[in-house]
Design an enzyme around this catalytic site. Structure first.
Site: not given
Length: 656
Positions: A172, A410, A459, A465
């Site tokens: 990310e 996760d 994701e 987020e």
């Protein structure tokens, strides 16, 4: 005279030898040509309409016992085939019917190695194959991507963690843009990446069909090249003891993978896009992946869900104390029912993160399950990957008893061989229990969603987020995702933030989370971004105050019959049209520059459509939550005037 004759014979022999060691294939439409060279090394180059776009780039694989692909280049065998088929997608994030047309070249070497090239009309790919008895250990792989000029590159660079090695990442990161020659060999980044020439096709680099092998990172070379880099095999692993515990690699081996001796390795993929709008709709990675291993897919039910984690259950105008408790989840169930969502997510906190059977005392699971069932709403559960791995079978059995049909797991944060094996282990177990699955803290899908259609999305994205703690989810970043991240497969951005701010007014605030976009951009993400399960991450209490907006959001499908990219410019804007049944949805995302576009509706079938339009309000440049809903009648002779504020968006629903 004799010397001249001998010289001519020698030259003829060398020419023939050279010809035998060079082979080329072209795409079905003839625009892309791949040339393979088998000399001192195995290399390939790529041409688009006669112009070199990928310079000769080397391929190799080396085993720990010294055997290597490049050691068997003498007397290669070449074979070719043409394929024209249609893939029917059971969970179509882009389109149901996927034409799969390519030409294939296989170079078989005498030392049990082979390389397979495929050339499509929209890209090229290659993979290494081996045919050794028993098992092998791979020491290294050479995957080079060389270019004829110092092109700009868009890449997500790994931020080195403070307490682990560089190969640990949540995948990310924002995109950095640099010329090829300025990218350091010390920079490590994950794919997809995008090479963006100004005067020739853009090239997306990624992989597909990743199994029992580490994922491909890339690095610079101080040259006009990107080089593959791979996480070494985990020799030792250590568990962290924290809120979100993980298993990290505390010692690496001096090899990449232990695997079967007879196998095909992952595809190295180059997506070739003559126009910017050719990128967001590309599904080459899906086409290259292994077919579904799930025979019965009738139980896979995509749709929309709520998620309370980003706003930390901070609902209001309720007669109870909000939080991770029974009353709050029943409130979410009522909200989902009212606006046409299929399920709710019970995110982190419903149980002890380290024990899925130690349920939060504020939650009465049987009551929540019964209430959801009475409303026809599904229950979905978040899990910590480390805990799920330890409690996999009993946890899935318990989920099945509760009627849970979808889970998220996760914090894997790795893509070495052992991590990749974990993804297959969990997907196979979930398929047995008929439970859909999404991975967070994970690398891009790389075609996994074709092999396991119930593994809905991942994701692998800097999404909503991040508004909780940073200003990194910018409009420019959001637009780039459609051109780059979506090349790797469906993503879980979790849009729908209803508290919206300008760059000047934005503050990263937990509980009262805001976006750096207009309200309409948040809505349009449900059409532009691909994910067969889309999460609404906004505050339902705000949504209840705007029922017409939420009813429009709730009507948006999550799987599609077909997709068209109507207009796009890399990093600036994208306009996407998707069809479901006889309905069409058009979504547009914009960067931080206000703009107006004219879009023809000439692609529509004949007839009039009832149009519902959501567009940025006249004051959205200062108050980004300003939007305007309107109705109209449109047909294929009309053109849309799309006006978008800075960080803005647009959404149109067309129904007959």
């Amino acid at each position: 005279m004799k010397k001249l004759l001998l010289l001519n014979i020698l030259l003829l022999f060398l020419t023939r030898a050279h010809a035998q060691a060079t082979c080329e294939i072209t795409s079905p439409n003839g625009t892309i040509r791949l040339v393979a060279y088998v000399h001192d090394q195995l290399r390939y180059s790529v041409y688009f309409r006669g112009r070199l776009i990928v310079s000769p780039s080397e391929i190799d694989l080396v085993l720990t016992d010294g055997r290597k692909l490049s050691g068997g280049l003498a007397k290669p065998q070449f074979s070719e085939r043409n394929v024209s088929e249609t893939i029917i997608s059971p969970v179509p994030e882009k389109r149901i019917r996927i034409p799969d047309r390519y030409k294939e070249l296989k170079i078989t070497l005498r030392n049990a190695f082979a390389v397979i090239f495929r050339v499509y009309d929209d890209g090229v790919a290659y993979r290494i194959a081996t045919s050794f008895p028993g098992d092998i250990t791979v020491r290294s792989e050479t995957a080079a991507f060389r270019f004829p000029a110092n092109h700009p590159v868009y890449f997500p660079e790994v931020a080195p963690p403070s307490n682990m090695d560089i190969y640990h990442t949540g995948f990310e990161e924002p995109y950095t843009v640099k010329p090829l020659e300025s990218i350091s060999s010390k920079s490590l980044f994950f794919s997809p990446v995008l090479v963006a020439p100004g005067d020739s096709p853009k090239i997306g680099i990624t992989e597909s069909d990743l199994e029992d092998y580490p994922g491909m990172f890339l690095t610079g070379s101080a040259e006009k090249a990107l080089l593959g880099q791979f996480a070494p095999y985990p020799a030792e692993e250590t568990e962290t003891k924290e809120l979100y515990s993980t298993r990290y690699v505390s010692k690496r081996a001096d090899f990449l993978a232990k695997t079967k001796g007879t196998r095909a390795f992952p595809w190295r993929v180059l997506i070739i896009a003559p126009e910017d709008k050719d990128l967001p709709g590309n599904d080459l990675v899906y086409r290259l992946a292994s077919p579904s291993r799930v025979q019965d897919v009738s139980w896979i039910k995509p749709g929309k869900a709520t998620d309370e984690w980003i706003i930390t259950s901070n609902i209001f105008n309720v007669p109870f104390k909000s939080g991770i408790n029974t009353a709050t989840y029943k409130y979410y169930i009522d909200f989902a029912k009212r606006f046409g969502f299929e399920r709710i997510m019970m995110d982190a906190g419903w149980s002890d993160n380290n024990d899925l059977f130690k349920i939060n005392p504020d939650i009465q699971m049987e009551e929540i399950v019964a209430y959801a069932k009475s409303k026809g709403i599904g229950i979905s559960m978040w899990t910590l990957a480390l805990t799920l791995d330890k409690q996999l079978e009993p946890a899935l059995e318990q989920f099945s008893k509760w009627g849970v049909d979808f889970i998220m797991t996760d914090f894997i944060n790795r893509d070495d061989q052992k991590a990749v094996q974990f993804f297959y282990k969990v997907a196979e177990a979930c398929a047995r229990h008929k439970i859909m699955l999404m991975f967070h803290g994970a690398f891009k899908p790389a075609g996994f969603n074709r092999t396991f259609p119930h593994a809905i999305a991942r994701e692998a994205v800097l999404g909503s987020e991040y508004n909780m703690w940073s200003a990194e989810a910018t409009p420019e970043h959001n637009v780039l995702l459609a051109f780059i991240r979506m090349l790797g497969g469906p993503l879980d951005y979790e849009p729908g933030m209803l508290n919206n701010a300008t760059a000047k007014g934005f503050h990263a605030m937990p509980e009262n989370v805001m976006s750096l976009t207009t309200r309409t951009q948040q809505l349009a993400m449900f059409v532009v971004y691909e994910s067969p399960i889309q999460f609404f991450a906004g505050n339902p209490s705000q949504g209840l105050n705007e029922p017409a907006f939420m009813e429009l959001l709730g009507s948006i499908p999550t799987v599609w019959d077909t997709t068209r990219i109507l207009d796009a410019r890399l990093g600036d804007y994208v306009v996407t049209a998707r069809k479901k049944g006889s309905d069409w949805y058009i979504g547009a995302l914009n960067d931080s520059t206000a703009r107006e576009l004219s879009i023809s509706l000439g692609f529509l079938p004949p007839g009039n459509y009832n149009a519902t339009i959501c567009e940025d309000g006249v004051n959205a440049d200062r108050y980004p939550a300003d939007y305007r809903l309107s109705e109209a009648t449109l047909n294929s002779r009309d053109s849309l005037k799309i006006r978008m504020a800075p960080g803005g968006g647009y959404l149109l629903r067309l129904r007959k």
